[in-house]
Enzyme design. Structure first.
Site, PDB file in Angstrom:
ATOM      1  N   ALA A  42       0.839  -1.195   0.000  1.00 32.09           N
ATOM      2  CA  ALA A  42       0.000   0.000   0.000  1.00 32.09           C
ATOM      3  C   ALA A  42       0.872   1.243   0.000  1.00 32.09           C
ATOM      4  O   ALA A  42       1.990   1.233   0.482  1.00 32.09           O
ATOM      5  CB  ALA A  42      -0.871  -0.004   1.254  1.00 32.09           C
ATOM      6  N   SER A  43       0.323   2.284  -0.544  1.00 31.47           N
ATOM      7  CA  SER A  43       0.947   3.588  -0.422  1.00 31.47           C
ATOM      8  C   SER A  43       0.324   4.184   0.824  1.00 31.47           C
ATOM      9  O   SER A  43      -0.807   4.648   0.805  1.00 31.47           O
ATOM     10  CB  SER A  43       0.619   4.420  -1.657  1.00 31.47           C
ATOM     11  N   HIS A  44       1.016   4.100   1.941  1.00 27.68           N
ATOM     12  CA  HIS A  44       0.441   4.412   3.248  1.00 27.68           C
ATOM     13  C   HIS A  44      -0.137   5.818   3.310  1.00 27.68           C
ATOM     14  O   HIS A  44       0.419   6.770   2.777  1.00 27.68           O
ATOM     15  CB  HIS A  44       1.488   4.204   4.339  1.00 27.68           C
TER      16      HIS A  44
END
Length: 188
Positions: A145-147
């Site tokens: 994920a792209s946090h």
């Protein structure tokens, strides 16, 4: 619509084989929403500070199997140029499309003669750094994920054997050592 966007959209229309992307592209074109179409194709998704990240979907400015394959080819080119027998650890977390992206990345790397250690299941991101060091691989990629962003966003992150990020450009000067800053409340 921008001429380049039209060319890219047509190229994708003629070549996309993934059913979900094909359907999305047909719907996007049929909607006549030039702003969304331009946003999907106006540029290639590019590497940032921690890797490649973007919204899942059709287009050159989105995360999809074609963009992952293209980015992975770049990593493969880098490894083959800098290592005699390159190897790579490849991990993923539970993010949408992670398994699909992992299969595509592994295929691209293997086609380039790179030995790939593929995690067989979902793993937390830090396990990749461990694998790179433990297996003594040339690099590692984690699909994650792209946090701090919407669930529809996915990212790839690349690391080297020391778990540092792959360089995006050569360093031209050395940086001074970092100094620990004192807190304003810290005694002197």
């Amino acid at each position: 619509m921008d001429k380049e966007t039209g060319v890219q959209g047509q190229l994708w229309k003629e070549n996309v084989t993934e059913p979900d992307l094909e359907t999305e592209l047909e719907q996007l074109i049929a909607s006549g929403d030039e702003e969304k179409l331009n946003d999907a194709f106006y540029r290639d998704l590019s590497f940032g500070t921690a890797g490649l990240r973007g919204t899942l979907g059709v287009g050159t400015n989105r995360m999809n199997v074609y963009v992952v394959a293209q980015a992975t080819q770049g990593v493969a080119d880098y490894l083959n140029a800098h290592y005699d027998k390159p190897s790579l650890a490849l991990a993923r977390d539970s993010r949408l499309k992670g398994e699909d992206f992992q299969k595509v990345a592994a295929g691209v790397l293997a086609a380039n003669g790179i030995h790939v250690y593929v995690y067989p299941r979902i793993e937390p991101v830090p396990t990749l750094s461990f694998a790179v060091r433990y297996l003594h691989t040339s690099a590692g990629i984690v699909l994650t994920a792209s946090h701090g962003t919407p669930r529809s966003t996915t990212a790839t992150r690349s690391t080297t054997t020391t778990a540092a990020r792959l360089p995006t450009r050569p360093r031209t000067r050395s940086r001074p050592p970092s100094r620990r800053r004192r807190s304003l409340a810290a005694p002197r």
